[in-house]
Design a protein around this motif. Structure first.
Motif, PDB file in Angstrom:
ATOM      1  N   GLY A   1      31.663  57.013 -68.776  1.00 34.10           N
ATOM      2  CA  GLY A   1      32.487  57.636 -67.746  1.00 34.10           C
ATOM      3  C   GLY A   1      33.313  56.589 -67.032  1.00 34.10           C
ATOM      4  O   GLY A   1      33.252  55.398 -67.351  1.00 34.10           O
ATOM      5  N   PRO A   2      34.093  57.034 -66.041  1.00 34.51           N
ATOM      6  CA  PRO A   2      34.963  56.098 -65.317  1.00 34.51           C
ATOM      7  C   PRO A   2      34.147  55.037 -64.577  1.00 34.51           C
ATOM      8  O   PRO A   2      33.090  55.320 -64.025  1.00 34.51           O
ATOM      9  CB  PRO A   2      35.708  56.985 -64.325  1.00 34.51           C
ATOM     10  CG  PRO A   2      35.491  58.376 -64.792  1.00 34.51           C
ATOM     11  CD  PRO A   2      34.237  58.409 -65.579  1.00 34.51           C
ATOM     12  N   ILE A   3      34.671  53.813 -64.571  1.00 35.68           N
ATOM     13  CA  ILE A   3      34.032  52.677 -63.914  1.00 35.68           C
ATOM     14  C   ILE A   3      34.898  52.262 -62.726  1.00 35.68           C
ATOM     15  O   ILE A   3      36.109  52.101 -62.867  1.00 35.68           O
ATOM     16  CB  ILE A   3      33.880  51.481 -64.888  1.00 35.68           C
ATOM     17  CG1 ILE A   3      33.191  51.904 -66.187  1.00 35.68           C
ATOM     18  CG2 ILE A   3      33.174  50.314 -64.219  1.00 35.68           C
ATOM     19  CD1 ILE A   3      31.781  52.413 -66.038  1.00 35.68           C
ATOM     20  N   SER A   4      34.271  52.091 -61.572  1.00 37.47           N
ATOM     21  CA  SER A   4      35.041  51.711 -60.376  1.00 37.47           C
ATOM     22  C   SER A   4      35.471  50.253 -60.455  1.00 37.47           C
ATOM     23  O   SER A   4      34.787  49.413 -61.047  1.00 37.47           O
ATOM     24  CB  SER A   4      34.210  51.940 -59.114  1.00 37.47           C
ATOM     25  OG  SER A   4      33.218  50.947 -58.986  1.00 37.47           O
TER      26      SER A   4
ATOM     27  N   GLY B   1      35.608  58.879 -59.724  1.00 37.08           N
ATOM     28  CA  GLY B   1      36.719  58.321 -60.479  1.00 37.08           C
ATOM     29  C   GLY B   1      36.571  56.842 -60.750  1.00 37.08           C
ATOM     30  O   GLY B   1      35.602  56.202 -60.378  1.00 37.08           O
ATOM     31  N   GLY B   2      37.562  56.327 -61.437  1.00 37.04           N
ATOM     32  CA  GLY B   2      37.577  54.922 -61.802  1.00 37.04           C
ATOM     33  C   GLY B   2      38.499  54.728 -62.989  1.00 37.04           C
ATOM     34  O   GLY B   2      39.497  55.450 -63.136  1.00 37.04           O
ATOM     35  N   TYR B   3      38.136  53.816 -63.859  1.00 36.97           N
ATOM     36  CA  TYR B   3      38.976  53.492 -65.005  1.00 36.97           C
ATOM     37  C   TYR B   3      38.167  53.492 -66.290  1.00 36.97           C
ATOM     38  O   TYR B   3      36.975  53.193 -66.295  1.00 36.97           O
ATOM     39  CB  TYR B   3      39.632  52.113 -64.803  1.00 36.97           C
ATOM     40  CG  TYR B   3      40.650  52.152 -63.705  1.00 36.97           C
ATOM     41  CD1 TYR B   3      41.978  52.432 -63.981  1.00 36.97           C
ATOM     42  CD2 TYR B   3      40.276  51.952 -62.379  1.00 36.97           C
ATOM     43  CE1 TYR B   3      42.914  52.498 -62.969  1.00 36.97           C
ATOM     44  CE2 TYR B   3      41.212  52.015 -61.364  1.00 36.97           C
ATOM     45  CZ  TYR B   3      42.531  52.292 -61.670  1.00 36.97           C
ATOM     46  OH  TYR B   3      43.454  52.367 -60.667  1.00 36.97           O
ATOM     47  N   THR B   4      38.850  53.851 -67.366  1.00 37.56           N
ATOM     48  CA  THR B   4      38.272  53.801 -68.703  1.00 37.56           C
ATOM     49  C   THR B   4      39.319  53.207 -69.645  1.00 37.56           C
ATOM     50  O   THR B   4      40.509  53.196 -69.333  1.00 37.56           O
ATOM     51  CB  THR B   4      37.885  55.197 -69.228  1.00 37.56           C
ATOM     52  OG1 THR B   4      39.067  55.993 -69.351  1.00 37.56           O
ATOM     53  CG2 THR B   4      36.903  55.896 -68.310  1.00 37.56           C
TER      54      THR B   4
ATOM     55  N   ARG C   1      40.868  60.186 -61.172  1.00 36.98           N
ATOM     56  CA  ARG C   1      40.817  60.355 -59.716  1.00 36.98           C
ATOM     57  C   ARG C   1      39.549  61.088 -59.303  1.00 36.98           C
ATOM     58  O   ARG C   1      38.913  61.740 -60.103  1.00 36.98           O
ATOM     59  CB  ARG C   1      42.033  61.135 -59.231  1.00 36.98           C
ATOM     60  CG  ARG C   1      43.330  60.388 -59.427  1.00 36.98           C
ATOM     61  CD  ARG C   1      44.497  61.221 -58.906  1.00 36.98           C
ATOM     62  NE  ARG C   1      45.717  60.496 -59.028  1.00 36.98           N
ATOM     63  CZ  ARG C   1      46.322  59.887 -58.012  1.00 36.98           C
ATOM     64  NH1 ARG C   1      45.797  59.937 -56.817  1.00 36.98           N
ATOM     65  NH2 ARG C   1      47.432  59.238 -58.204  1.00 36.98           N
ATOM     66  N   GLY C   2      39.250  60.966 -58.017  1.00 35.89           N
ATOM     67  CA  GLY C   2      38.142  61.721 -57.463  1.00 35.89           C
ATOM     68  C   GLY C   2      36.974  60.831 -57.072  1.00 35.89           C
ATOM     69  O   GLY C   2      36.983  59.615 -57.266  1.00 35.89           O
TER      70      GLY C   2
END
Length: 149
Positions: A24-27, A63-66, A59-60
Motif C-alpha cells: 500500500g501507499p508509504i508515507s 495515503g502516501g506514495y507507491t 491521497r487521504g
C-alpha cells in the motif's frame, strides 16, 4: 561523473518504495526516517519522480506514495536521469544534447569519454529496483532487515 544528493537520495527513496511494494501507499515521513533523508528534501525529490511517472501519489488518511510500476520494470538509469538529467562524463558526451566541439572529428579523448559514458549507461540501465531488493535480501538475514542502502 559524480552524482548529486538528488540522484543518491532519490535512488534510496525508490529502493524503499520497492522494498515495500505491494504494502500500500508509504508515507514520506516513514521513508525519510528509514533512509535518513530530510522530509523537505524528500518532498522535492518525490515531486520530480512523480512528474517523471515513476511514482504515484495516493491521497487521504492512509495515503502516501507507491511505485508506478513493479520494481522489476524500473531501472536505476530511469531514476537517475529523472533526477539528474542527461548523463555525461564530459560536455561533449552528454546523452541527449552533447556540446558541439570544433575538434569533434579528430578528438581522441571524446572517443574515450563516449566509451566511458556508454559503459555507465549500460550498467545503470541493466539494474532494476528488483535487483537491488534481491541483492539486499541476499546480503542480510531476513530477521534483521534495516532497509538502508
Amino acid at each position: 561523473m559524480k552524482l548529486s544528493t538528488k540522484g543518491r537520495y532519490g535512488l534510496k527513496a525508490m529502493y524503499d518504495l520497492a522494498i515495500h511494494f505491494g504494502d500500500g501507499p508509504i508515507s514520506l515521513k516513514n521513508i525519510a526516517e528509514r533512509q535518513r533523508i530530510s522530509d523537505h528534501y524528500l518532498e522535492q525529490l518525490i515531486a520530480t519522480l512523480r512528474k517523471s511517472g515513476l511514482v504515484k501519489s495516493v491521497r487521504g488518511a492512509q495515503g502516501g506514495y507507491t511505485l508506478s510500476e513493479s520494481p522489476e520494470k524500473i531501472t536505476v538509469g530511469e531514476i537517475i536521469r529523472s533526477l539528474e538529467g542527461p548523463l555525461g562524463v564530459a560536455e561533449c558526451s552528454l546523452e541527449e544534447e552533447p556540446t558541439a566541439c570544433e575538434n569533434a572529428e579528430c578528438c581522441v579523448t571524446r572517443v574515450i569519454w563516449k566509451k566511458i559514458q556508454d559503459s555507465i549507461s549500460d550498467v545503470i540501465d541493466s539494474i532494476t529496483l528488483q535487483d537491488m531488493v534481491d541483492d539486499y535480501y541476499r546480503m542480510n538475514k531476513k530477521d534483521n532487515l534495516m532497509f538502508y542502502i
